[in-house]
Design a protein around this motif. Sequence first.
Motif, mmCIF file in Angstrom:
data_model
loop_
_atom_site.group_PDB
_atom_site.id
_atom_site.type_symbol
_atom_site.label_atom_id
_atom_site.label_comp_id
_atom_site.label_asym_id
_atom_site.label_seq_id
_atom_site.Cartn_x
_atom_site.Cartn_y
_atom_site.Cartn_z
ATOM 1 N N PRO A 235 -4.922 3.628 5.349
ATOM 2 C CA PRO A 235 -5.744 2.727 6.110
ATOM 3 C C PRO A 235 -7.117 2.354 5.393
ATOM 4 C CG PRO A 235 -4.601 4.375 7.327
ATOM 5 C CD PRO A 235 -4.412 4.743 6.016
ATOM 6 N N ALA A 236 -7.491 3.352 4.688
ATOM 7 C CA ALA A 236 -8.861 2.899 3.868
ATOM 8 C C ALA A 236 -8.736 1.708 2.983
ATOM 9 C CB ALA A 236 -9.223 4.147 3.294
ATOM 10 N N ILE A 237 -7.382 1.587 2.387
ATOM 11 C CA ILE A 237 -7.160 0.327 1.590
ATOM 12 C C ILE A 237 -6.994 -0.860 2.503
ATOM 13 C CG2 ILE A 237 -5.436 -0.477 -0.126
ATOM 14 C CD1 ILE A 237 -5.134 2.225 -1.082
ATOM 15 N N ALA A 238 -6.153 -0.518 3.624
ATOM 16 C CA ALA A 238 -6.117 -1.551 4.374
ATOM 17 C C ALA A 238 -7.231 -2.428 5.033
ATOM 18 C CB ALA A 238 -5.249 -1.376 5.490
ATOM 19 N N ALA A 239 -8.101 -1.528 5.247
ATOM 20 C CA ALA A 239 -9.488 -1.889 5.705
ATOM 21 C C ALA A 239 -10.472 -2.553 4.881
ATOM 22 C CB ALA A 239 -10.288 -0.522 6.331
ATOM 23 N N TRP A 240 -10.280 -2.155 3.625
ATOM 24 C CA TRP A 240 -10.958 -2.792 2.363
ATOM 25 C C TRP A 240 -10.396 -4.141 2.088
ATOM 26 C CZ3 TRP A 240 -10.520 -5.246 -2.323
ATOM 27 C CH2 TRP A 240 -11.575 -5.112 -2.661
ATOM 28 N N ILE A 241 -9.316 -4.147 2.249
ATOM 29 C CA ILE A 241 -8.345 -5.421 2.124
ATOM 30 C C ILE A 241 -8.863 -6.435 3.171
ATOM 31 C CG2 ILE A 241 -6.369 -6.809 2.183
ATOM 32 C CD1 ILE A 241 -5.030 -4.171 0.465
ATOM 33 N N GLY A 242 -9.008 -5.954 4.423
ATOM 34 C CA GLY A 242 -9.345 -6.861 5.388
ATOM 35 C C GLY A 242 -10.754 -7.325 5.361
ATOM 36 N N ARG A 243 -11.705 -6.545 4.916
ATOM 37 C CA ARG A 243 -13.129 -6.777 4.765
ATOM 38 C C ARG A 243 -13.349 -7.896 3.413
ATOM 39 N NH1 ARG A 243 -13.739 -1.230 5.284
ATOM 40 N NH2 ARG A 243 -14.287 -1.057 3.028
ATOM 41 N N THR A 244 -12.347 -7.789 2.716
ATOM 42 C CA THR A 244 -12.515 -8.615 1.195
ATOM 43 C C THR A 244 -11.702 -9.726 0.967
ATOM 44 O OG1 THR A 244 -13.083 -6.205 0.467
ATOM 45 C CG2 THR A 244 -12.531 -7.861 -1.348
ATOM 46 N N ILE A 245 -10.409 -9.668 1.279
ATOM 47 C CA ILE A 245 -9.423 -10.687 1.011
ATOM 48 C C ILE A 245 -9.463 -11.762 2.105
ATOM 49 C CG2 ILE A 245 -7.123 -11.512 0.498
ATOM 50 C CD1 ILE A 245 -6.805 -8.760 -0.812
ATOM 51 N N ILE B 265 1.056 -1.020 -0.160
ATOM 52 C CA ILE B 265 0.042 -0.164 -0.010
ATOM 53 C C ILE B 265 0.970 1.182 -0.085
ATOM 54 C CG2 ILE B 265 -1.603 1.531 1.310
ATOM 55 C CD1 ILE B 265 -2.647 -1.396 2.518
ATOM 56 N N LEU B 266 1.115 1.862 -1.083
ATOM 57 C CA LEU B 266 1.640 3.078 -1.203
ATOM 58 C C LEU B 266 0.832 4.363 -1.249
ATOM 59 C CD1 LEU B 266 4.576 4.564 -1.697
ATOM 60 C CD2 LEU B 266 4.057 3.965 -4.247
ATOM 61 N N THR B 267 0.885 5.218 0.113
ATOM 62 C CA THR B 267 0.532 6.678 -0.191
ATOM 63 C C THR B 267 1.249 7.506 -0.820
ATOM 64 O OG1 THR B 267 -0.972 5.844 1.612
ATOM 65 C CG2 THR B 267 -0.603 8.240 1.200
ATOM 66 N N ILE B 268 0.753 8.380 -1.490
ATOM 67 C CA ILE B 268 1.377 9.382 -2.294
ATOM 68 C C ILE B 268 0.939 10.724 -1.867
ATOM 69 C CG2 ILE B 268 2.010 10.433 -4.462
ATOM 70 C CD1 ILE B 268 1.176 7.041 -4.842
#
Length: 174
Positions: A24-34, A6-9
């Motif tokens: 963190p929004a990406i990490a939360a989405w991943i946690g709900r989905t994968i 996850i790379l935040t620019i």
Amino acid sequence: MMKIGILTISDRASAGTYEDLSGPAIAAWIGRTITTAYELACKVVPDGADSVAEALIEMADTLGCGLVLTTGGTGPSPRDQTPEAMQRVIAKELIGFGEQMRRGSLEQTPTAILSRQTAGIRGKSLIINLPGKPASIAHCLDAVFAAVPYCLDLIGGGYIETDPNRLLSFRPIQ
């Protein structure tokens, strides 16, 4: 185990003057989905083609991330250079990802056409550029992620499964 970068620019987040909300929004989405095991590698870098290209190379080549999700730097402002950085480091662009993310985002806002999201392949890594607004991240990932597990299969990037009650992955019948 799949490694996901996850790379935040963001100039402000990398300087510590703004809290990174997109990563963190990406990490939360991943946690709900994968549903398969994965490990996250997270990094924040300033805007600009050089810093982004270096981070993408590190995540793909050094850290071995099969999937790299970037957030930020996809707009039209002068410092937004994420797509240019990605062009420097990928072997193949997958323009359909950007088309689908913009199509889905247009349902929320007419300014979605200003975003330059795209995706590409570097070695065994799939890189997807997402917008910088946390509210748009889930919408964009929902629009394209059904194709991600199969793409990872095809490039040797790793194996992932999604929660079918949340998002059904598509793999053609072999």
